[in-house]
Scaffold this active site. Structure first.
Site, mmCIF file in Angstrom:
data_model
loop_
_atom_site.group_PDB
_atom_site.id
_atom_site.type_symbol
_atom_site.label_atom_id
_atom_site.label_comp_id
_atom_site.label_asym_id
_atom_site.label_seq_id
_atom_site.Cartn_x
_atom_site.Cartn_y
_atom_site.Cartn_z
ATOM 1 N N SER A 1 16.374 5.561 -4.972
ATOM 2 C CA SER A 1 15.459 4.895 -5.903
ATOM 3 C C SER A 1 15.549 5.499 -7.298
ATOM 4 O O SER A 1 15.479 6.723 -7.451
ATOM 5 C CB SER A 1 14.030 5.026 -5.378
ATOM 6 O OG SER A 1 13.984 4.569 -4.049
ATOM 7 N N GLY B 1 6.786 -6.221 0.169
ATOM 8 C CA GLY B 1 6.091 -6.097 1.444
ATOM 9 C C GLY B 1 7.035 -6.460 2.578
ATOM 10 O O GLY B 1 8.261 -6.426 2.412
ATOM 11 N N SER B 2 6.460 -6.818 3.704
ATOM 12 C CA SER B 2 7.301 -7.063 4.876
ATOM 13 C C SER B 2 8.038 -8.401 4.763
ATOM 14 O O SER B 2 7.584 -9.325 4.070
ATOM 15 C CB SER B 2 6.436 -7.070 6.138
ATOM 16 O OG SER B 2 5.632 -8.237 6.145
ATOM 17 N N PRO C 1 -3.611 -6.345 -5.558
ATOM 18 C CA PRO C 1 -3.192 -5.055 -5.006
ATOM 19 C C PRO C 1 -3.505 -5.026 -3.509
ATOM 20 O O PRO C 1 -4.250 -5.873 -3.011
ATOM 21 C CB PRO C 1 -4.068 -4.056 -5.766
ATOM 22 C CG PRO C 1 -5.310 -4.812 -6.083
ATOM 23 C CD PRO C 1 -4.911 -6.264 -6.247
ATOM 24 N N TRP D 1 0.807 -1.222 0.000
ATOM 25 C CA TRP D 1 0.000 0.000 0.000
ATOM 26 C C TRP D 1 0.845 1.279 0.000
ATOM 27 O O TRP D 1 0.320 2.361 -0.235
ATOM 28 C CB TRP D 1 -0.946 0.016 1.218
ATOM 29 C CG TRP D 1 -0.275 -0.320 2.517
ATOM 30 C CD1 TRP D 1 -0.289 -1.529 3.148
ATOM 31 C CD2 TRP D 1 0.539 0.538 3.333
ATOM 32 N NE1 TRP D 1 0.461 -1.482 4.300
ATOM 33 C CE2 TRP D 1 0.984 -0.221 4.442
ATOM 34 C CE3 TRP D 1 0.938 1.868 3.245
ATOM 35 C CZ2 TRP D 1 1.807 0.304 5.452
ATOM 36 C CZ3 TRP D 1 1.769 2.394 4.240
ATOM 37 C CH2 TRP D 1 2.180 1.614 5.321
ATOM 38 N N GLU E 1 10.961 -8.195 -2.614
ATOM 39 C CA GLU E 1 11.463 -6.920 -2.092
ATOM 40 C C GLU E 1 10.871 -6.766 -0.702
ATOM 41 O O GLU E 1 9.687 -6.467 -0.553
ATOM 42 C CB GLU E 1 11.028 -5.758 -2.990
ATOM 43 C CG GLU E 1 11.542 -5.833 -4.415
ATOM 44 C CD GLU E 1 13.042 -5.781 -4.533
ATOM 45 O OE1 GLU E 1 13.727 -5.496 -3.525
ATOM 46 O OE2 GLU E 1 13.548 -6.059 -5.625
ATOM 47 N N LEU E 2 11.714 -6.963 0.323
ATOM 48 C CA LEU E 2 11.183 -7.091 1.685
ATOM 49 C C LEU E 2 11.579 -5.890 2.555
ATOM 50 O O LEU E 2 11.890 -4.831 2.056
ATOM 51 C CB LEU E 2 11.635 -8.434 2.256
ATOM 52 C CG LEU E 2 11.296 -9.641 1.351
ATOM 53 C CD1 LEU E 2 11.818 -10.942 1.935
ATOM 54 C CD2 LEU E 2 9.805 -9.743 1.077
ATOM 55 N N CYS F 1 10.296 1.372 2.519
ATOM 56 C CA CYS F 1 11.204 0.346 3.045
ATOM 57 C C CYS F 1 12.652 0.799 2.943
ATOM 58 O O CYS F 1 13.521 0.241 3.592
ATOM 59 C CB CYS F 1 10.970 -0.994 2.362
ATOM 60 S SG CYS F 1 11.155 -0.886 0.598
HETATM 61 C C1 SIN Z 1 9.348 0.703 -0.974
HETATM 62 O O1 SIN Z 1 9.234 1.353 0.039
HETATM 63 O O2 SIN Z 1 8.883 -0.454 -1.031
HETATM 64 C C2 SIN Z 1 9.998 1.247 -2.216
HETATM 65 C C3 SIN Z 1 10.641 2.542 -2.036
HETATM 66 C C4 SIN Z 1 11.150 3.131 -3.325
HETATM 67 O O3 SIN Z 1 11.027 2.541 -4.406
HETATM 68 O O4 SIN Z 1 11.688 4.202 -3.263
#
Ligand code: SIN
Length: 475
Positions: A439, A226-227, A173, A148, A248-249, A282
């Site tokens: 990023s 996610g986590s 989603p 989210w 992608e954690l 993240c």
């Molecule tokens: C993320 O928080 O999952 C991605 C952050 C980003 O792509 O900058």
């Protein structure tokens, strides 16, 4: 506003009557309700993806590439509308939401360029007996489970390369923020993506939905953001079918400020690394290690910058930090802050939740935090910055790496050689050296250790959605 399921290129209600309420976290009010996908809907979506994928894989790369480029243009053309949806369901400030659409769209432009450059190899076997031909067909049907915090960009970072490589996808989603995903899928069809390639099925029963989809015979890959906690569960389940995975954690990024750093630049970088997208990323800096000679100055200036942050609804253009996603997130953040204060941390600014409607937390800087405090071990996911002073460089590096996470790290120093040496020693997939943001669609996004598997973006990203086949032959 789209609020149905997209299956096989057709918008439809779920196979049962359930609805999911989407809340505005700035007001706690219901924005709308969307159809609640069942396991049967997930299976129908996988069937549709399977049927559409064969023709798409056989479509010329140039044609796929042009469609991806048209997706980029279409998303850019709808920036204001999509950004408003993000603000409504996620709450982030409008400027961040518009920035997210630019970022999200760019994955299509970047991967349009990569689609026509998927390479193979040819070599001669060492024995001389035959040739070795290596090429990269698509994986097939890809399951995507997205978070989210970036309702647009965490979908397109997966979707654009998956489509470019010739795959079809089924997307679950986030139930908190499904509206952006549904509208993006709608726009992609307008941009020329054939029906059935992109299926979007929100659900309130994630476990049953996922079990049904993961067992579908056509599904060959799982891409999840996610986590780490949820990622582990999905990985175990994906193992039952030996699916290819990109995960992608979570993160727990150290942000290191050496004595010789430009402190003002470090504070500016800290604000970006901590606060972009309402501090719910993240990649967010989670622990601030400041060397003794600058720790007080850094903490004071950082607190002053945090005191300037204006919290409120993202629709107010003067707001720079929106709400957290829900009340539980506020409780979790507050629990970490109060335990750090009880353990002796000083409050330089903030330190509590905001009373009243919405899920707001005060931008907070805590001084003199101990590395052993729970707040340094947890992924905070809120506007809270613990500062941990250090004197011994080796011990600081040990502490920075004293985590199972390894997504991002940040280093501030005027000595570039020291910065590079330190960066190399941080066990993280991405390092910002004198920069607060890492990023970029053109760079490999991903983590070491329990922060993930695989990379998104860059030249690598599209190959994650490909198989490798080798043909031995001679002529
Ligand atoms: C993320 O928080 O999952 C991605 C952050 C980003 O792509 O900058």
């Amino acid at each position: 506003m789209r609020n149905e399921l997209l299956i096989g290129g057709v918008w439809r209600q779920g196979s049962e009557d359930g609805r999911i309420a989407v809340l505005d976290p700035a007001t706690d009010e219901v924005v709308t309700e969307v159809a609640d996908g069942t396991p049967a809907d997930a299976i129908a979506a996988c069937d549709a993806a399977e049927a559409a994928q064969v023709k798409w894989a056989a479509t010329a790369p140039r044609v796929r590439s042009e469609i991806l480029r048209s997706c980029w243009q279409t998303l850019v053309d709808h920036t204001d509308e999509l950004a408003s949806l993000i603000v409504r369901e996620h709450g982030k400030p409008m400027a961040d939401a518009k920035g997210e659409i630019t970022y999200a769209a760019e994955f299509f432009r970047w991967n349009a360029e990569e689609t026509v450059r998927i390479r193979g190899e040819i070599g001669t076997a060492p024995s001389g007996a035959n040739k070795i031909i290596v090429h990269h067909p698509p994986v097939g049907v890809v399951l995507m489970v997205t978070p989210w915090n970036f309702p647009a960009a965490m979908i397109t970072r997966k979707l654009a390369p998956a489509l470019g490589a010739g795959n079809a996808v089924v997307i679950k989603p986030p139930r908190e923020a499904p509206l952006t995903a549904l509208r993006i899928a709608d726009l992609l069809q307008e941009a020329g993506v054939p029906g059935g390639l992109v299926n979007v099925v929100p659900t309130s029963t994630s476990g049953a939905w996922f079990d049904a989809a993961v067992d579908h015979r056509a599904v060959r890959m799982l891409s999840f953001t996610g986590s780490t906690e949820v990622g582990r569960v999905l990985l175990r389940r994906a193992a039952d079918r030996v699916l290819k995975t990109v995960m992608e954690l979570g993160g727990n990024a150290p942000f290191i400020v050496f004595d010789d750093a430009d402190v003002d630049a470090a504070v500016q970088g800290a604000m970006v690394a901590k606060m972009r997208h309402s501090a719910e990323t993240c990649t967010a800096a989670n622990r601030f290690y400041a060397e003794a000679g600058v720790a007080d100055e850094f903490t004071t200036k950082f607190a002053a910058a945090m005191a300037e942050v204006k919290i409120g609804s993202g629709f107010d253009e003067t707001v720079t930090c929106g709400p957290l996603i829900n009340k539980k997130a506020v409780d979790d953040v507050d629990g970490l802050v109060q335990s750090a204060i009880s353990a002796g941390a000083s409050v330089a600014v903030g330190g509590s939740r905001v009373a009243g409607a919405g899920c707001f937390y005060q931008p907070t800087v805590l001084g003199n935090v101990s590395h052993d405090s729970p707040i340094a071990a947890a992924e905070i996911f809120g506007p809270v910055a613990p500062v941990i002073p250090f004197t011994d460089h080796e011990e600081m590096i040990r502490q920075a790496n004293d985590t199972e996470m390894g997504l991002t790290g940040y280093v501030y120093t005027r000595d570039l050689a020291k910065g590079l040496r330190t960066s190399e020693r941080i066990q993280a997939g991405m390092i910002g050296l004198n920069r607060g943001a890492v990023s970029d669609p053109a760079a490999p996004f991903g983590g070491m250790k329990q922060s993930g598997l695989g990379r998104e973006g860059s030249g690598e990203g599209i190959y994650e959605f490909c198989e490798t086949q080798y043909i031995a032959t001679s002529w």
